[in-house]
Structure formats: structure tokens, C-alpha cells
Design a protein around this motif. Sequence first.
Motif, short mmCIF file in Angstrom:
data_model
loop_
_atom_site.label_atom_id
_atom_site.label_comp_id
_atom_site.label_asym_id
_atom_site.label_seq_id
_atom_site.Cartn_x
_atom_site.Cartn_y
_atom_site.Cartn_z
N CYS A 16 -20.53 19.96 51.50
CA CYS A 16 -20.02 21.28 51.13
C CYS A 16 -19.73 22.13 52.36
O CYS A 16 -18.72 22.84 52.41
CB CYS A 16 -21.02 21.99 50.22
SG CYS A 16 -21.18 21.25 48.58
N THR A 66 -15.80 24.01 47.08
CA THR A 66 -16.17 22.66 47.50
C THR A 66 -17.39 22.17 46.73
O THR A 66 -17.48 21.00 46.35
CB THR A 66 -16.45 22.61 49.01
OG1 THR A 66 -15.33 23.15 49.73
CG2 THR A 66 -16.67 21.18 49.47
N ALA A 67 -18.35 23.07 46.48
CA ALA A 67 -19.51 22.70 45.66
C ALA A 67 -19.08 22.35 44.25
O ALA A 67 -19.60 21.39 43.64
CB ALA A 67 -20.51 23.85 45.64
N LEU A 97 -24.06 24.29 43.84
CA LEU A 97 -24.70 23.40 44.81
C LEU A 97 -25.92 22.73 44.19
O LEU A 97 -26.14 21.52 44.36
CB LEU A 97 -25.08 24.17 46.06
CG LEU A 97 -25.79 23.37 47.16
CD1 LEU A 97 -24.85 22.30 47.73
CD2 LEU A 97 -26.28 24.30 48.28
#
Length: 285
Positions: free
Chosen positions: A123, A168-169, A274
Motif C-alpha cells: 500500500c 491502493t488499500a 488496510l
Amino acid sequence: MTVTDVVRVALPRGGSSHDVRAVRVVLHREMLRFVNDRTRMVSSLVQPVLMLFVLGTGIGSLVRSSIPGIDFRTFMFPGMIAMTVITTGMFSAASIVWDREFGFLREMLVAPVGRGAIVLGKCLGGAIVATVQGVIILALAGVVGVPYAPGLLLTLVGEMFLAAFTITAFGTLLAARMKSMQSFFGVMQMAIMPMVFLSGAMFPLANLPSWLHVLTTVNPLTYAVDPMRHAVFGYLSVSPQVDAALNPGIVWFGWRLPIGLELGVVAVLAAVLLGFAISQFKRAE
């Protein structure tokens, strides 16, 4: 060899130092992959640049009289930064599926490090790569009437990184269970396009129909685009009427959310995504 002759096998022990090193290694690998893939670097910039200069110029010619004193491309500029960040972040997450197909992911998962370290490194690497891509678009600020004020640029870079880490997570969470690149890209397109179009990246959030207002409010990307636009408009000289039309902010039941709360929503969402991504990797093969 007797029964008492036992060969001791020393297994490497994991620990915080191993996890930190794993984060660095995965992050470094993401950076090397990005630097060595110039085609990806260029292609991810084409769409936002076309949207900004072609679509922005076309729409701007239609609404010029209703927003005096400002170029419509200036309004679209924060949205195009967000589009660059979200696309690059999702492509970074796609490498997980690629690594699974070629067996490299299995090698990482059996390493004596926490899987959370692998996910965090992924991430962070994706967020840095996406932020770098966003900075390239940010370099075009002066062309569309956005000043190169140091305070503004630093604010936008920080907000880009937060948005990039979050997306991105999200992409890592999706990729954790995907078995093929085709499946991932199909899901990615299904997720990206509604998020971009419903974020206020291409149209103002003011005076929307109630159903569209609800959709923009529940869209996480809206809370990343609006702080960027607020930062840009803070350095522009526009009339109160134009500011109210193009920069109304996010409104909950008649209350305009403070920018700090909007960024807090993005940060909390990043932590939640996350955590779920790490949970999925712990269940992975």
C-alpha cells in the motif's frame, strides 16, 4: 546414527525488525517496477490529460458565461489529479494478481514476516507511485490557471498521498482473492468509473437532484476530491457566487463538512480497508 542423534534445525524467527525490512523490500520493489515500466507511466497520464484539456475545454466553452472569471479546466483540475491517483493506485494493486499467477506471491507469504507488513509495504509503494504520477499532473497547474504557490502544492501532495493510500488499500483488498488479471480488471473498471463520475471531479456538487446528491455523499472518493478543490479555490480570486456554485463542499443535512472532517473520513477509511486487506491475506494461501 542413533535415536539420540537429533539434527537441530534453526528456523528464522519473525519480529518487528523483520516486518520493517519486509515493508522496505516490498516498497522498494514497487518503486523499481514503476521506474522500469515507462509504458505504464505514460499511459496512466493520457486519460486525465485528455479529460482536462479536451473535455474541460469543450464544457468550458458552454458554461463560460455562467462562471465569469474562472476557466472550467481550473475547476476540473483537482478531479483530474484524483483520477490519476485512483487509476495508478488500482494498477499498483493489480500486481498482486500478477504475482499470484507467477508464484511470487506464495514465496512472500511463506516468508518469516507478518503478512500485515507485506500488505503495508504494498500500500505504501502504491501510494508513493500514485502520488508521483499525481505530481506530474500537478506540474500542469499553471496551464489551467492554478498558481504554483508552495503552500498549495504541499497541501495537494499530502492530500494526494492520503487518497492514493486509501485507493491502493481498496485495490489490495480486491486483489487478495482474485485469481486472474482479467477478473481483477473487470472489477476494477466496475469500481473506478462510478467512483470518478460520482465524486464531483467533473461537475459541481451544488444544486444536484436529491438522488444524485445522495450518491455523491456516499462515494468515498468525493471526500478526497473536495479537499483538493477547496485548497485550489483558496488561492483563487473568484466572486462569492462563483465560489458557491463551483466549490460548495460536501453537505450533510444542510451542514457543510469541515475539510478536516473530510480528510478524517478518508483516513479512517484507509485504516479500515488496510485492516480488511490484511485479514484477507491472512486467509490467503
